[in-house]
Design a protein around this motif. Structure first.
Motif, PDB file in Angstrom:
ATOM      1  N   LYS A  73      45.255  36.690  38.710  1.00  0.00           N
ATOM      2  CA  LYS A  73      46.360  36.266  40.204  1.00  0.00           C
ATOM      3  C   LYS A  73      46.980  35.045  39.645  1.00  0.00           C
ATOM      4  O   LYS A  73      47.755  34.882  40.347  1.00  0.00           O
ATOM      5  CB  LYS A  73      44.907  36.037  41.177  1.00  0.00           C
ATOM      6  CG  LYS A  73      44.252  34.858  40.663  1.00  0.00           C
ATOM      7  CD  LYS A  73      43.345  34.955  41.650  1.00  0.00           C
ATOM      8  CE  LYS A  73      41.605  33.832  41.271  1.00  0.00           C
ATOM      9  NZ  LYS A  73      40.912  33.924  42.430  1.00  0.00           N
ATOM     10  N   GLU A  77      50.681  34.884  41.601  1.00  0.00           N
ATOM     11  CA  GLU A  77      50.376  33.473  42.913  1.00  0.00           C
ATOM     12  C   GLU A  77      52.698  33.366  43.112  1.00  0.00           C
ATOM     13  O   GLU A  77      53.190  32.697  42.215  1.00  0.00           O
ATOM     14  CB  GLU A  77      49.816  32.417  43.323  1.00  0.00           C
ATOM     15  CG  GLU A  77      49.976  32.068  41.520  1.00  0.00           C
ATOM     16  CD  GLU A  77      48.661  30.561  42.150  1.00  0.00           C
ATOM     17  OE1 GLU A  77      48.034  30.813  42.720  1.00  0.00           O
ATOM     18  OE2 GLU A  77      48.679  29.458  41.534  1.00  0.00           O
ATOM     19  N   PHE A  83      46.311  31.361  45.561  1.00  0.00           N
ATOM     20  CA  PHE A  83      45.859  32.538  46.421  1.00  0.00           C
ATOM     21  C   PHE A  83      44.290  32.105  47.042  1.00  0.00           C
ATOM     22  O   PHE A  83      44.023  31.307  45.590  1.00  0.00           O
ATOM     23  CB  PHE A  83      45.140  33.631  44.839  1.00  0.00           C
ATOM     24  CG  PHE A  83      46.235  34.593  44.969  1.00  0.00           C
ATOM     25  CD1 PHE A  83      46.165  35.897  46.048  1.00  0.00           C
ATOM     26  CD2 PHE A  83      46.984  34.726  43.395  1.00  0.00           C
ATOM     27  CE1 PHE A  83      47.263  36.731  45.649  1.00  0.00           C
ATOM     28  CE2 PHE A  83      47.894  35.517  43.946  1.00  0.00           C
ATOM     29  CZ  PHE A  83      47.729  36.734  44.853  1.00  0.00           C
ATOM     30  N   PHE A  87      39.273  35.555  45.901  1.00  0.00           N
ATOM     31  CA  PHE A  87      39.705  36.293  45.401  1.00  0.00           C
ATOM     32  C   PHE A  87      39.200  37.071  44.593  1.00  0.00           C
ATOM     33  O   PHE A  87      39.123  35.668  43.112  1.00  0.00           O
ATOM     34  CB  PHE A  87      41.271  35.994  45.661  1.00  0.00           C
ATOM     35  CG  PHE A  87      41.756  36.816  47.272  1.00  0.00           C
ATOM     36  CD1 PHE A  87      41.159  35.716  48.177  1.00  0.00           C
ATOM     37  CD2 PHE A  87      43.432  37.155  46.859  1.00  0.00           C
ATOM     38  CE1 PHE A  87      41.786  36.578  49.244  1.00  0.00           C
ATOM     39  CE2 PHE A  87      43.434  37.663  48.055  1.00  0.00           C
ATOM     40  CZ  PHE A  87      42.980  37.517  49.427  1.00  0.00           C
ATOM     41  N   GLN A  95      44.186  42.677  49.525  1.00  0.00           N
ATOM     42  CA  GLN A  95      44.493  41.235  49.360  1.00  0.00           C
ATOM     43  C   GLN A  95      45.827  40.759  48.918  1.00  0.00           C
ATOM     44  O   GLN A  95      46.212  39.538  49.053  1.00  0.00           O
ATOM     45  CB  GLN A  95      43.041  41.308  48.169  1.00  0.00           C
ATOM     46  CG  GLN A  95      41.624  41.084  48.849  1.00  0.00           C
ATOM     47  CD  GLN A  95      40.883  41.077  47.154  1.00  0.00           C
ATOM     48  OE1 GLN A  95      41.178  41.578  46.108  1.00  0.00           O
ATOM     49  NE2 GLN A  95      40.146  40.610  47.525  1.00  0.00           N
ATOM     50  N   TYR A  99      47.882  37.652  51.352  1.00  0.00           N
ATOM     51  CA  TYR A  99      48.316  36.464  50.945  1.00  0.00           C
ATOM     52  C   TYR A  99      49.619  36.779  51.149  1.00  0.00           C
ATOM     53  O   TYR A  99      49.471  35.101  51.531  1.00  0.00           O
ATOM     54  CB  TYR A  99      47.622  36.673  49.179  1.00  0.00           C
ATOM     55  CG  TYR A  99      48.537  35.922  48.695  1.00  0.00           C
ATOM     56  CD1 TYR A  99      48.310  34.533  48.637  1.00  0.00           C
ATOM     57  CD2 TYR A  99      49.864  35.834  47.919  1.00  0.00           C
ATOM     58  CE1 TYR A  99      48.861  33.270  47.435  1.00  0.00           C
ATOM     59  CE2 TYR A  99      50.433  34.711  47.071  1.00  0.00           C
ATOM     60  CZ  TYR A  99      49.892  33.885  47.179  1.00  0.00           C
ATOM     61  OH  TYR A  99      50.516  32.902  46.901  1.00  0.00           O
ATOM     62  N   SER A 102      49.872  35.313  54.901  1.00  0.00           N
ATOM     63  CA  SER A 102      49.056  33.749  54.884  1.00  0.00           C
ATOM     64  C   SER A 102      50.135  33.283  54.546  1.00  0.00           C
ATOM     65  O   SER A 102      50.942  32.214  55.487  1.00  0.00           O
ATOM     66  CB  SER A 102      48.102  33.827  54.333  1.00  0.00           C
ATOM     67  OG  SER A 102      48.417  34.044  52.859  1.00  0.00           O
ATOM     68  N   TYR A 103      51.375  33.977  53.416  1.00  0.00           N
ATOM     69  CA  TYR A 103      51.945  32.762  53.143  1.00  0.00           C
ATOM     70  C   TYR A 103      53.676  32.823  53.983  1.00  0.00           C
ATOM     71  O   TYR A 103      53.832  31.577  54.193  1.00  0.00           O
ATOM     72  CB  TYR A 103      52.618  33.540  51.476  1.00  0.00           C
ATOM     73  CG  TYR A 103      53.694  32.909  51.044  1.00  0.00           C
ATOM     74  CD1 TYR A 103      53.260  32.155  49.840  1.00  0.00           C
ATOM     75  CD2 TYR A 103      55.200  32.989  51.108  1.00  0.00           C
ATOM     76  CE1 TYR A 103      54.509  31.554  49.235  1.00  0.00           C
ATOM     77  CE2 TYR A 103      55.399  32.323  50.483  1.00  0.00           C
ATOM     78  CZ  TYR A 103      55.374  31.230  48.906  1.00  0.00           C
ATOM     79  OH  TYR A 103      56.548  30.588  48.261  1.00  0.00           O
TER      80      TYR A 103
END
Length: 411
Positions: A73, A77, A83, A87, A95, A99, A102-103
């Protein structure tokens, strides 16, 4: 010329034209979102155009259910937003989608969905880009802007090769982008065309659902373990690249792969003469990171077959003369850029839809055009370019705003 209007300004000329005070970004995938986040932090207004109904449509609509990120990860990102700590090292596709959503919320990025760019052309007369879009209701809008960011990426369109007799084949045929799960293929004989990461993982998923996959391997391929000595193979390579030339790193990776995976060539997986990293840099061919498919190949549950000669009703004839009865075909034949279909420009982008200048110099062209997501280095490469693009546009935008204020003060 008066300063451009705010991007939220209502459509002019009966809803057919919008003047944008900032860049237009084409594509709301990870690349477009990353540029938007950088611009947002600098106070630069922008418009993101997206033909689908959601952000990251490739991830949301064109990936199979079991997909996980191929790299740890920390290499995936986007800028300015890590992240969540809980996670796993290799997040699932769901997932990753969470992410990205939410970004977009964090940076208040609101793309204009269902707007497919039909053409983008630089107008030499006024020094601005003219970007024409078509909406789902067949209405058209022209966006006029100073800067254009091409963020549609390397995988905008599926590649579907032509095969003799495929129209006569009576079974189900679909591209890997439309494959979700092997559940519907239980007990079926499935021909998977392509031996990249998608072909390998689709074949593995079919095995997990008790299907009978055969995988077409037409050319050589690098198969590497996902981890070497307990570390991500990618992370291992990145660390070596800081101290060693690429050819030495390639030899190290191939030697480690042979030690861990054994001689894969005896199963029909011939290695290229060019090393995995060099091949990725020169031709964009990503090595396969094995997550279990090789074990199934060794056991015979995934059968390796040579190239296809032709299809017929319920059958496929291979180049070695063998004829196999099959129920379905899954084309894991990859993706391509769609930039040449809409960008009316031939200096910055090549005919295959990639910037002519290789990484790390392919992010900026003339006349205010930029590219993000074409580095052939995954999300980490896209993030680097997104930071460069956002910073460069921000400097120019701030300078123009200062000039506009000075001009107004004289009246």
């Amino acid at each position: 010329m008066p300063p451009p209007m705010d991007p939220t300004f209502e459509d002019l000329f009966s809803g057919r034209c919008i003047l944008v005070n900032g860049p237009v970004i084409v594509g709301a995938g990870p690349s477009g979102l990353a540029v938007g986040a950088g611009l947002k932090q600098q106070g630069v207004p922008f418009v993101i155009l997206e033909r689908a109904r959601c952000i990251a449509s490739l991830w949301q609509n064109r990936t199979y259910d079991r997909l996980k990120l191929h790299l740890p990860k920390q290499f995936c990102e986007l800028p300015y937003h890590p992240f969540p700590k809980d996670f796993p090292e290799y997040p699932t596709k769901h997932q990753f989608i969470d992410y990205l959503e939410s970004y977009a919320r964090k940076f208040e990025i609101n793309p204009r969905f269902h707007e497919s760019v039909q053409s983008a052309k630089f107008d030499e007369t006024c020094g601005l880009w003219r970007v024409k879009t078509l909406s789902n209701d067949n209405s058209t809008i022209e966006y006029i802007c100073r800067w254009l960011v091409v963020a549609t990426g390397e995988n905008a369109e599926k590649v579907v090769p032509e095969f003799e007799g495929l129209q006569e084949f009576s079974g189900n045929v679909l591209h890997a982008c439309d494959y979700k799960s092997g559940e519907a293929y239980q007990g079926k004989s499935v021909l998977v065309v392509g031996c990249g990461n998608s072909g390998m993982e689709v074949s593995l998923d079919l095995c997990h659902h008790n299907a009978i996959p055969s995988m077409v391997v037409r050319s050589s391929v690098h198969v590497l373990p996902r981890e070497i000595f307990g570390k991500s193979t990618f992370e291992f390579a990145v660390k070596l690249m800081k101290w060693l030339p690429i050819w030495v790193v390639d030899k190290t990776l191939v030697a480690a792969a042979r030690l861990i995976l054994g001689n894969v060539e005896k199963y029909g997986l011939k290695r290229p003469s060019t090393g995995p990293l060099q091949l990725k840099n020169t031709e964009g061919k990503t090595p396969v990171l094995d997550i279990g498919a090789l074990k199934k190949i060794r056991s015979g549950k995934i059968k390796i077959v040579p190239g296809i000669k032709k299809f017929s009703t319920g059958k496929v004839e291979l180049v070695n003369g063998e004829i196999h009865e099959i129920d379905s075909v899954i084309l894991a034949t990859g993706y391509c850029s769609n930039v040449p279909s809409w960008l009316k420009e031939n200096e910055f982008f090549s005919r295959d839809g990639f910037p002519k200048s290789p990484f790390p110099n392919g992010w900026k062209g003339k006349s205010g055009i930029y590219a993000v997501g074409f580095t052939r280095r995954g999300l980490s490469g896209a993030s680097l370019d997104a930071i460069r693009v956002a910073q460069d546009i921000s400097k120019k935008w701030q300078k123009e705003m200062v000039c506009n204020k000075k001009c107004k003060s004289h009246f």
